[in-house]
Design a protein around this motif. Structure first.
Motif, PDB file in Angstrom:
ATOM      1  N   THR A 253     -18.390 -79.513  37.946  1.00 19.42           N
ATOM      2  CA  THR A 253     -18.550 -79.197  39.763  1.00 19.42           C
ATOM      3  C   THR A 253     -17.630 -78.257  39.793  1.00 19.42           C
ATOM      4  N   VAL A 254     -17.883 -77.009  40.530  1.00 19.20           N
ATOM      5  CA  VAL A 254     -17.275 -76.251  41.263  1.00 19.20           C
ATOM      6  C   VAL A 254     -17.452 -76.141  42.526  1.00 19.20           C
ATOM      7  N   ARG A 255     -16.525 -75.951  43.102  1.00 22.05           N
ATOM      8  CA  ARG A 255     -16.787 -75.574  44.957  1.00 22.05           C
ATOM      9  C   ARG A 255     -16.800 -74.698  45.275  1.00 22.05           C
ATOM     10  N   ILE A 256     -17.989 -74.349  45.823  1.00 23.49           N
ATOM     11  CA  ILE A 256     -18.466 -73.050  46.472  1.00 23.49           C
ATOM     12  C   ILE A 256     -18.063 -73.090  48.387  1.00 23.49           C
ATOM     13  N   ASP A 257     -17.700 -74.079  48.991  1.00 22.71           N
ATOM     14  CA  ASP A 257     -17.409 -74.104  50.718  1.00 22.71           C
ATOM     15  C   ASP A 257     -16.722 -75.428  50.887  1.00 22.71           C
ATOM     16  N   GLU A 258     -15.654 -75.175  51.523  1.00 23.73           N
ATOM     17  CA  GLU A 258     -14.718 -76.476  51.826  1.00 23.73           C
ATOM     18  C   GLU A 258     -15.272 -77.289  52.892  1.00 23.73           C
ATOM     19  N   SER A 259     -16.081 -76.533  54.578  1.00 20.00           N
ATOM     20  CA  SER A 259     -16.664 -77.335  55.606  1.00 20.00           C
ATOM     21  C   SER A 259     -17.916 -76.629  56.099  1.00 20.00           C
ATOM     22  N   PRO A 260     -19.060 -77.424  55.781  1.00 20.20           N
ATOM     23  CA  PRO A 260     -18.528 -78.805  55.125  1.00 20.20           C
ATOM     24  C   PRO A 260     -18.624 -78.523  53.369  1.00 20.20           C
ATOM     25  N   SER A 261     -18.079 -79.304  52.328  1.00 16.67           N
ATOM     26  CA  SER A 261     -18.190 -79.264  51.575  1.00 16.67           C
ATOM     27  C   SER A 261     -19.086 -79.438  50.498  1.00 16.67           C
ATOM     28  N   VAL A 262     -19.330 -78.070  49.810  1.00 17.41           N
ATOM     29  CA  VAL A 262     -20.675 -78.154  49.279  1.00 17.41           C
ATOM     30  C   VAL A 262     -20.019 -77.670  47.386  1.00 17.41           C
ATOM     31  N   LEU A 263     -20.931 -78.547  47.396  1.00 20.37           N
ATOM     32  CA  LEU A 263     -19.980 -78.046  45.542  1.00 20.37           C
ATOM     33  C   LEU A 263     -21.361 -78.387  44.298  1.00 20.37           C
ATOM     34  N   LEU A 264     -21.274 -77.278  43.896  1.00 16.45           N
ATOM     35  CA  LEU A 264     -22.450 -76.904  42.777  1.00 16.45           C
ATOM     36  C   LEU A 264     -21.838 -78.050  41.114  1.00 16.45           C
ATOM     37  N   HIS A 265     -22.855 -78.933  40.963  1.00 11.59           N
ATOM     38  CA  HIS A 265     -23.177 -79.844  39.796  1.00 11.59           C
ATOM     39  C   HIS A 265     -24.078 -79.264  38.829  1.00 11.59           C
ATOM     40  N   LEU A 266     -23.021 -78.914  37.631  1.00 16.01           N
ATOM     41  CA  LEU A 266     -24.659 -78.077  36.777  1.00 16.01           C
ATOM     42  C   LEU A 266     -24.105 -79.954  34.999  1.00 16.01           C
ATOM     43  N   LEU A 267     -25.214 -79.481  34.727  1.00 19.03           N
ATOM     44  CA  LEU A 267     -25.434 -80.372  33.477  1.00 19.03           C
ATOM     45  C   LEU A 267     -25.302 -79.612  32.002  1.00 19.03           C
ATOM     46  N   PHE A 268     -24.944 -80.096  31.356  1.00 22.06           N
ATOM     47  CA  PHE A 268     -25.233 -79.603  29.953  1.00 22.06           C
ATOM     48  C   PHE A 268     -25.580 -80.650  28.839  1.00 22.06           C
TER      49      PHE A 268
END
Length: 892
Positions: A253-268
């Motif tokens: 899980t990588v934080r892209i932005d904080e407001s609003p919270s935008v997360l990049l979720h990678l599945l390996f």
């Protein structure tokens, strides 16, 4: 630092505080660049660090007064050997920086190297308009370069290793110049998954204020599968969590932005390679900037739509000059833009507020509007707009709370209509409770209210002028009744010189003739196109009880085939009809003979201008006591002189009016498209003659990124050609996206044009599409001169052939393909270029090719200007036909 301004030192002090709080390297570099921009007042400031994958310096932080320039600089890179120093000659800058500087219109650039030991690891660049950089500016730039080394630390000096890091760096570089709007989100997940080796990626927005999480985009998952996944937990600031399951799979899980919270979720499918997390942190910074740019693009698009709507309201108001129609249009547009069913416009009439236009409101809403206006003009006036989130609880509406409830008002946004600091009314949009308009919506309402106030005031003045004009006409009529014959010529003069409508002018001629000669009826006839028949155009009968009888005798065409008719017209003087003369003239005059024999009288008055017959006036009197005789001829002659001037003026005005209306529909594009990889220019010059030509060209960026260009020429000149020119432009705009390939477009356009253009007329046209990235060019033509390909080895025609539009339906148009190498260009032109004349000699294709060859490799604007100057000089400085030139050049 003794010469450094206090403002600059203060800016760096503020930056130091931000550096300690920044969670990521990009945030720290952004704070540093922001301090440098504030301290120097530069138009744009860039900090670049070396990219280990490419060895080039890429932008890591950009601050610019122009969002467009910031986006361009963020996507650019410079060679590691870029020269230091201050540049006032922009031509000496690296190409990427030079293009950005030239498009922004800056005058000076400052480049300072960032060094770590003996290694150059990046640059600091400043761009400025108007004034050169001072010594304090240069000191601050060097301080920033030194601070950048400390801020970047090992991240700048130690390149990240491993395939995933390199792939993600490359993916981030691609993302910097990527898609627009919502397509950025899809690009983020696709590039992140491919660059890191993940099997799937989902971009989540966790939302604020209790909003449920939602997937923005996904990659590597079946359609709609992302919505069924469990969203990741909100990480702590700067935290990147790796969760492994089953020993061979994991999620990042990588934080892209904080407001609003935008997360990049990678599945390996297996643990990610070493170095992936560090590379993803840098990728996140690029993704954040790309998402921000996409959001700005969406906001800009929405603002453009709202601005277009605003212009539509204002344009409609100006065109109509009607208070009622203007307000109804404004109410409809505001309701549409704000998504509400309740909108009202109130106007002050004699000190009291009155509802002038409303939609969906009822009850005592005018009382609510008066209270809102009082509040809006009070201490809150400087805000421009009054926003009431809950009308039932708003303290400013306590006095009208019963009216609020009865009218069903829940919330509102109100803007006063102000003209020259005087309030003339109020624009109100009644909203649902809790609905707060955005800043863009509020700004639009403020701008609309300003324009609406002026439009309403203008419409009021127009209506007042009309009322005064009507009152003046009634006063003149009363005065004419008191002294009819004395005032007749004055009324004729005023009426004819002020009339700008040919039908109204002819009606005035007939009416004034009856009044002036105290007759019963009059008819005005004008020559038909063959000039051998006088066709009735206007008729006036004093007593409506005689209308049927008078029209039976007068409302008919008069042939000029007889010798007597020709002699009568040639005399250009009024004549009293006798029964023998009426029979000799024949045609409709012969019908008057029995009436003349029973005591009726008639006169025929030729109306001529410059010795040319333009109309004939026939006046009859049924009463022998009011006979028309030789004494009436002097008044009739004076009337004919006034009528000739009035008819000439009315005809000229009608022509000019037609001209202006046609031209308004056929505007050439006022700006050039900005397409990556392409240099676009155009040149246009109308002929020295007063006639309007039919040259038309337009540009459109297709959905796949290609640039589509059309250039055409309508047959003939004058206002009709201009109208066809507008039609051709409309056809291009309406069909280009549906038929993006040139040949298919021309086939569709031909079917449309064939049903719209006049018989015997046609439109020649050439259409090209060009991909700026690949140089792929497609061309199709319909009877138009072939475009010229300008390459370093020479000039050659692009032989596209086809039948001109509008000649026959069902035509097919073959496409010709070519590829533009970097620096190559394609030149489109109308036949006015090659048919420019010097005596009997034409400019020709050979001279055109010579000019193009001499300017091969030159910028597009220089090529277009050279073509136009060449044919103008050949023609002796004045062009006898319109000339249009469009140049598309691929960037070297």
């Amino acid at each position: 630092m003794a010469d450094v301004t206090a403002h600059g030192v203060e800016a760096f002090a503020v930056a130091a505080e931000r550096l300690t709080d920044a969670a990521s390297l990009d945030d720290r570099l952004g704070a540093l660049v922001g301090a440098l921009a504030a301290g120097t007042g530069a138009h744009a400031t860039v900090l670049r660090l070396a990219d280990p994958a490419t060895g080039r310096f890429v932008a890591r932080a950009v601050v610019s007064q122009s969002p467009a320039l910031a986006a361009e600089l963020e996507g650019s890179s410079l060679p590691a050997g870029v020269q230091e120093g201050e540049f006032t000659d922009l031509a000496t800058l690296p190409p990427a920086l030079r293009r950005a500087a030239e498009r922004a219109g800056v005058d000076a650039a400052l480049v300072v190297a960032i060094t770590a030991g003996d290694a150059r690891i990046g640059t600091v660049e400043l761009l400025r308009k108007g004034t050169a950089f001072s010594e304090p500016d240069r000191v601050l730039a060097r301080v920033a370069a030194t601070q950048a080394v400390l801020v970047a630390g090992g991240d700048a000096r130690e390149p990240r290793r491993g395939a995933p890091a390199g792939l993600l760096d490359t993916a981030g570089e691609a993302l910097a110049g990527g898609a627009e709007g919502s397509r950025v989100e899809a690009a983020v997940v696709r590039l992140a998954a491919r660059g890191s080796g993940a099997r799937a990626a989902v971009l989540w927005e966790l939302g604020d204020n209790g909003a449920p999480p939602r997937p923005l985009a996904s990659f590597g998952l079946p359609r709609d599968a992302a919505a069924a996944l469990t969203p990741p937990e909100r990480p702590a600031p700067g935290d990147h969590r790796v969760v492994f399951a089953g020993g061979r799979s994991g999620a990042v899980t990588v934080r892209i932005d904080e407001s609003p919270s935008v997360l990049l979720h990678l599945l390996f499918d297996e643990p990610p390679p070493a170095g992936t997390l560090g590379a993803l942190e840098a990728f996140a910074g690029r993704a954040r900037r790309a998402l921000d740019a996409g959001r700005r693009s969406e906001r800009t698009r929405a603002e453009l739509e709202r601005t277009r709507a605003l212009l539509g309201v204002v344009g409609q108001a100006i065109a109509e000059l009607s208070v009622a129609h203007t307000l109804e249009t404004a109410v409809a547009r505001v309701a549409e833009l704000l998504g509400t069913d309740q909108v009202a416009v109130y106007l002050l009439e004699d000190g009291a507020l009155q509802s002038a236009a409303a939609r969906g409101v009822g009850g005592p809403h005018t009382e609510v509007g008066a209270a809102l206006l009082e509040r809006a003009l009070g201490p809150l006036r400087a805000r421009g707009a009054l926003v009431v989130e809950d009308a039932s609880r708003d303290p400013g509406l306590v006095g009208v709370r019963n009216a609020v409830a009865a009218a069903g008002v829940e919330a509102a946004v109100a803007v006063p209509l102000v003209v020259l600091d005087d309030a003339i009314g109020l624009l109100v949009a009644y909203l649902a409770r809790g609905r707060v308009p955005s800043d863009d919506e509020t700004g639009l309402l403020i701008a609309l209210a300003a324009q609406l106030g002026v439009a309403v005031q203008n419409a009021r003045l127009h209506e007042e002028a009309q009322r005064l004009g009507a009152e003046r006409a009634r006063a003149l009529e009363a005065e004419r009744q008191a002294a009819r014959r004395l005032r007749a010529f004055y009324e004729v003069s005023q009426s004819f010189t002020e009339s700008m409508s040919l039908p109204e002018t002819l009606n005035a001629v007939a009416r004034t003739a009856v009044e002036l000669l105290n007759a019963d009826a009059a008819v005005v006839r004008t020559l038909d196109t063959r000039r051998d028949v006088l066709e009735p155009q206007a008729m006036h009968v004093a007593d409506e009880r005689l209308d049927a009888v008078a029209r039976a005798m007068l409302d008919r065409p008069q042939s000029l085939a007889t010798d007597a008719s020709q002699r009568l017209i040639a005399r250009r003087r009024p004549v009293v009809l006798t029964p023998p003369l009426a029979r000799e003239l024949g045609s409709v005059f012969e019908l008057l003979a029995p009436f003349l024999e029973r005591g009726g009288t008639a006169v025929v008055v030729p109306v001529a201008s410059g010795g040319e017959l333009i109309a004939a006036l026939t006046v009859i009197s049924l009463d022998s006591e009011r006979a028309l005789d030789e004494g009436s001829l002097g008044a009739a002659a004076s009337l004919a002189a006034h009528a000739a001037l009035a008819v000439d003026n009315a005809r000229l005005y009608q022509q000019q009016k037609h001209f202006l209306e046609s031209m308004q529909q056929a505007l050439l594009p006022q700006s050039l498209p900005d397409v990556e990889g392409l240099d676009v220019a155009r040149a246009y010059e109308s002929s020295a003659r007063l006639e309007v030509g039919g040259d038309v060209f337009d540009f459109l960026v297709l959905d796949d990124g290609r640039l589509a260009v059309v250039l055409g020429d309508v047959t003939g000149h004058g206002v009709d050609a201009a109208a066809d020119m507008a039609m051709a432009k409309f056809v291009f705009r309406s069909l280009a996206r549906e038929h993006p390939e040139p040949g298919d477009f021309l086939a569709a356009a031909n079917d449309v044009v064939g049903g719209e253009i006049a018989l015997g007329k046609f439109i020649t046209m050439v259409v090209v599409t060009l991909d700026g990235a690949t140089g792929r060019l497609l061309c199709a033509a319909a009877g138009h001169p072939p475009p010229r390909l300008v390459r370093s080895e020479g000039v050659q025609p692009l032989e596209a052939r086809g039948v001109a539009l509008g000649i026959a339906t069902g035509e097919r148009y073959d496409e010709v393909a070519a590829t533009l190498a970097p620096g190559d260009a394609v030149v489109l032109y109308t036949d006015g270029v090659i048919e420019a004349r010097r005596g009997q000699e034409l400019y020709g294709v050979e001279r055109l090719d010579a000019v193009l060859a001499a300017h091969a490799g030159a910028p597009a604007a220089e090529v277009a200007a050279a073509v136009l100057e060449g044919c103008r000089a050949f023609a002796g400085g004045e062009l006898q036909d319109d000339c249009a030139v469009v140049v598309l050049r691929r960037h070297p």
